[in-house]
Design an enzyme around this catalytic site. Structure first.
Site, PDB file in Angstrom:
ATOM      1  N   LYS A 197      41.411  24.814   0.893  1.00 55.84           N
ATOM      2  CA  LYS A 197      41.406  25.958  -0.724  1.00 55.84           C
ATOM      3  C   LYS A 197      42.416  25.750  -0.918  1.00 55.84           C
ATOM      4  CE  LYS A 197      37.492  28.814   1.811  1.00 55.84           C
ATOM      5  NZ  LYS A 197      36.585  28.861   0.412  1.00 55.84           N
ATOM      6  N   LYS A 201      29.926  39.811   8.545  1.00 55.88           N
ATOM      7  CA  LYS A 201      29.361  40.010   7.417  1.00 55.88           C
ATOM      8  C   LYS A 201      28.896  41.555   7.010  1.00 55.88           C
ATOM      9  CE  LYS A 201      28.213  35.457   8.860  1.00 55.88           C
ATOM     10  NZ  LYS A 201      28.877  34.429   7.649  1.00 55.88           N
ATOM     11  N   ASP A 223      32.502  31.380  14.893  1.00 59.04           N
ATOM     12  CA  ASP A 223      32.228  31.141  13.638  1.00 59.04           C
ATOM     13  C   ASP A 223      33.580  30.831  12.888  1.00 59.04           C
ATOM     14  OD1 ASP A 223      30.167  29.946  11.454  1.00 59.04           O
ATOM     15  OD2 ASP A 223      30.432  32.176  10.572  1.00 59.04           O
ATOM     16  N   GLU A 275      32.592  39.066   4.126  1.00 57.72           N
ATOM     17  CA  GLU A 275      30.897  38.383   3.336  1.00 57.72           C
ATOM     18  C   GLU A 275      30.455  39.422   3.325  1.00 57.72           C
ATOM     19  OE1 GLU A 275      30.182  33.781   4.334  1.00 57.72           O
ATOM     20  OE2 GLU A 275      31.285  34.972   6.445  1.00 57.72           O
ATOM     21  N   LYS A 327      32.592  39.911  -1.226  1.00 54.92           N
ATOM     22  CA  LYS A 327      33.285  38.429  -0.422  1.00 54.92           C
ATOM     23  C   LYS A 327      34.346  38.404  -1.202  1.00 54.92           C
ATOM     24  CE  LYS A 327      32.593  34.063  -0.005  1.00 54.92           C
ATOM     25  NZ  LYS A 327      32.748  33.027   1.169  1.00 54.92           N
ATOM     26  N   HIS A 360      38.707  29.436  10.882  1.00 60.27           N
ATOM     27  CA  HIS A 360      39.575  29.008   9.754  1.00 60.27           C
ATOM     28  C   HIS A 360      40.600  30.665   9.561  1.00 60.27           C
ATOM     29  CE1 HIS A 360      35.929  26.986   8.247  1.00 60.27           C
ATOM     30  NE2 HIS A 360      35.304  28.164   7.826  1.00 60.27           N
ATOM     31  N   ASP A 408      37.712  21.427   8.301  1.00 53.50           N
ATOM     32  CA  ASP A 408      38.472  22.959   8.512  1.00 53.50           C
ATOM     33  C   ASP A 408      38.513  23.242   6.906  1.00 53.50           C
ATOM     34  OD1 ASP A 408      39.223  25.525   8.457  1.00 53.50           O
ATOM     35  OD2 ASP A 408      39.534  25.990  10.137  1.00 53.50           O
ATOM     36  N   HIS A 409      37.221  23.636   6.125  1.00 52.60           N
ATOM     37  CA  HIS A 409      37.116  23.689   4.772  1.00 52.60           C
ATOM     38  C   HIS A 409      38.180  24.915   4.061  1.00 52.60           C
ATOM     39  CE1 HIS A 409      34.782  26.917   4.866  1.00 52.60           C
ATOM     40  NE2 HIS A 409      34.404  26.870   4.029  1.00 52.60           N
ATOM     41  N   LYS A 440      32.053  21.137  10.764  1.00 55.91           N
ATOM     42  CA  LYS A 440      31.836  22.025  12.212  1.00 55.91           C
ATOM     43  C   LYS A 440      30.883  22.047  12.794  1.00 55.91           C
ATOM     44  CE  LYS A 440      32.500  26.945  11.551  1.00 55.91           C
ATOM     45  NZ  LYS A 440      31.839  27.963  10.995  1.00 55.91           N
ATOM     46  N   ARG A 472      16.414  11.726   9.478  1.00 59.79           N
ATOM     47  CA  ARG A 472      15.393  11.486  10.074  1.00 59.79           C
ATOM     48  C   ARG A 472      14.325  10.870   9.233  1.00 59.79           C
ATOM     49  NH1 ARG A 472      15.919  16.462  14.180  1.00 59.79           N
ATOM     50  NH2 ARG A 472      17.295  16.852  12.831  1.00 59.79           N
TER      51      ARG A 472
HETATM   52  C1  BG6 Z   1      31.215  28.586   7.828  1.00 55.33           C
HETATM   53  C2  BG6 Z   1      30.996  29.833   8.102  1.00 55.33           C
HETATM   54  O1  BG6 Z   1      32.540  27.781   8.470  1.00 55.33           O
HETATM   55  O2  BG6 Z   1      32.003  29.412   6.472  1.00 55.33           O
HETATM   56  C3  BG6 Z   1      29.700  30.645   7.759  1.00 55.33           C
HETATM   57  O3  BG6 Z   1      30.131  29.078   9.460  1.00 55.33           O
HETATM   58  C4  BG6 Z   1      31.160  31.289   6.141  1.00 55.33           C
HETATM   59  O4  BG6 Z   1      29.649  31.554   8.494  1.00 55.33           O
HETATM   60  C5  BG6 Z   1      31.491  30.485   5.896  1.00 55.33           C
HETATM   61  O5  BG6 Z   1      29.390  32.487   5.931  1.00 55.33           O
HETATM   62  C6  BG6 Z   1      32.726  30.590   4.754  1.00 55.33           C
HETATM   63  O6  BG6 Z   1      33.429  30.209   3.835  1.00 55.33           O
HETATM   64  P1  BG6 Z   1      33.049  30.082   2.537  1.00 55.33           P
HETATM   65  O7  BG6 Z   1      34.175  29.176   1.639  1.00 55.33           O
HETATM   66  O8  BG6 Z   1      32.428  31.259   1.695  1.00 55.33           O
HETATM   67  O9  BG6 Z   1      34.337  31.499   2.044  1.00 55.33           O
END
Ligand code: BG6
Length: 511
Positions: free
Chosen positions: A199, A359, A253, A233, A364, A258, A194-195, A165, A60
């Protein structure tokens, strides 16, 4: 440095990415700056990006190509996996353009169409990859406008949509979004991100299971006692994230997408082949076999939800969840969830799958641990400490320090039969001498290659939501909802989560 042997095999096993114009909706956002463009840049650096690829950022705000590129460059310098080379960046960024429009402005899409056609006349690829990375409230507008403007059809090439997402916030909204997507793109051209599936270690789960004779014979309820999936995390609600997160919570989330994806990779049957549908057919069967909940009370027994209170994380004092920026002070959103899941099929009957995600935990890390049943204790049960020692545990470290290790018991050198736990360890960094590609690098390449294996299919997303909705309904709609537990920031979660495992004689593995 040695070449990564993965790449060679990898390329021979899959389709080649094809040149295209990548149109990113929501191009001024964080995802584009921190993940998408750095991923494309690193692909260019590795020589993996198809020649002639172009990027058009759609958003935008009013900006010139130059200003847009400059913002991307600044971020790339900070986050690029393999560093930033100014000369390469100059060449790479010449192919990045900016297109200003509101997401609901028809005229903006008509202008985009003209622009793409003009680019094609000048030699750009007729293939179009629409990457929808805007805020979710614009997904419908974008998809419908792509259709109305005819951008979803290219005379001489393909058109695909990558959808970021969150894919809905419950079953009904996911079904609605699926319907809107289906009006504009065929399922085979739809790539739901879905990232976690991108991985490297998540992809290795299938190789570990189905390319080795050792593990698959043990991979069932006769030999496996329990499975744990932890996704921890240390971050809280930094950077204004509280606004989004407080409406979602850990269950929506992270678990719906995931974690259930990781679960299905661990629990699925061997697929008929490695095609996208072959793999996804098996994954969705796992989701369908997840034991449902008969009542809100049962949700309370098998799912623990919790919020962090103030505490210390990595040496820093932090506030509790309800005092975070943009979080409702009376919030009933969980920042942590622990679950006991049963997969009611022949392979897994009776094996608990424990999952936890939160969280503000101490650090992590994401890992999956497969705990094998005890060996018959007839020979070494008298050996010092044997009964208190961990048995065989196979640990798949998704991140960081990606790798796989197997905990075994060994004889300590010396005259006595003293046992000691030891580890057989495989580390990506040591074996392959190169950092693994970022998830988005792999996923973008796959979308360009037309391979949807690592993307969620319509029925997977809906089946996952159907299950998650039972928990959300018990929490937010039941007459007497299960209570909200608490944990101090920097701790490993609430005591209720320990009790969830203790009832089965289990305990959480320390990461
Ligand atoms: C995202 C969530 O999909 O994945 C976040 O919305 C989260 O809350 C993140 O922090 C974690 O991804 P990664 O790759 O850092 O483990």
């Amino acid at each position: 440095m040695e070449e990564n042997p993965f790449r060679e095999t990898d390329l021979s096993l899959r389709n080649r990415p094809e040149s295209c114009v990548v149109v990113i909706f929501g191009a001024t956002g964080d995802l584009t700056h921190r993940k998408l463009v750095p991923a494309l840049y690193n692909l260019a650096l590795d020589g993996d990006l198809p020649a002639g690829l172009k990027v058009v950022g759609f958003a935008r705000r009013d900006k010139s190509d130059e200003v847009f590129r400059e913002g991307l460059r600044e971020l790339n310098q900070k986050v690029s996996r393999q560093g930033h080379d100014e000369e390469l960046w100059e060449k790479f960024s010449e192919n990045i353009h900016y297109h200003q429009s509101n997401f609901n402005e028809k005229e903006g899409y008509a202008r985009l169409r003209e622009r793409l056609e003009e680019m094609e006349k000048n030699g750009a690829s007729p293939n179009r990859l629409f990457y929808i990375a805007s805020a979710p409230e614009f997904f419908d507008d974008i998809l419908l406008n792509l259709k109305e403007s005819g951008l979803n059809e290219s005379e001489n090439g393909w058109c695909r949509a990558v959808v970021e997402k969150p894919f809905g916030t419950d079953l009904a909204t996911a079904q609605h979004l699926n319907q809107v997507v289906a009006e504009t793109f065929q399922e085979k051209d739809t790539y739901r991100i879905d990232h976690y599936l991108g991985k490297e270690t998540a992809q290795n789960i299938m190789v570990l299971r189905f390319a080795n004779a050792l593990f698959e014979v043990l991979w069932n309820n006769r030999f496996i006692d329990q499975v744990q999936i932890t996704c921890a995390e240390d971050l809280g609600m930094e950077g204004g994230r509280g606004g989004y997160y407080d409406k979602a919570g850990a269950m929506r989330d992270m678990v719906q997408n995931h974690l259930l994806q990781l679960l299905s990779l661990i629990a699925m049957e061997p697929p008929a082949d490695l095609s996208a549908d072959g793999v996804r057919d098996e994954k969705v069967k796992v989701l369908k076999c997840m034991r449902p909940f008969s009542s809100a009370e049962e949700v309370g027994e098998r799912v623990v939800r919790a919020q962090y209170t103030s505490g210390t994380v990595n040496g820093n004092e932090v506030v509790g969840y309800r005092r975070e920026d943009r979080v409702n002070p009376g919030s009933m959103t969980e920042s942590y969830v622990a679950l006991k899941i049963f997969i009611d099929n022949w392979r897994w009957a009776g094996v608990p799958f424990y999952m936890r995600v939160g969280k503000r935990l101490p650090k992590k890390g994401t890992e999956i641990s497969i705990h094998l049943k005890e060996a018959p204790n007839v020979l070494f049960n008298a050996a010092a400490g044997a009964e208190a020692m961990p048995g065989n545990v196979l640990v798949i470290r998704i991140q960081p320090d990606e790798g796989i290790s197997l905990g075994i018991r060994s004889k300590r050198p010396g005259p006595a039969a003293t046992l000691q736990p030891v580890k057989m360890d495989f580390r990506y960094q040591t074996s392959f001498g190169k950092s693994s590609p970022e998830a988005y690098e792999r996923l973008l390449l796959d979308a360009m290659a037309g391979d949807a294996t690592l993307f969620a299919r319509k029925d997977e997303v809906e089946t996952a939501w159907r299950w998650v909705d039972q928990v959300e309904d018990a929490w937010h709609k039941a007459a007497s909802p299960p209570s909200m537990a608490e944990y101090a920031a920097g701790s490993w979660g609430p005591k209720e989560a320990d009790a969830l495992l203790a009832s089965e004689g289990h305990e959480w593995r320390r990461l």
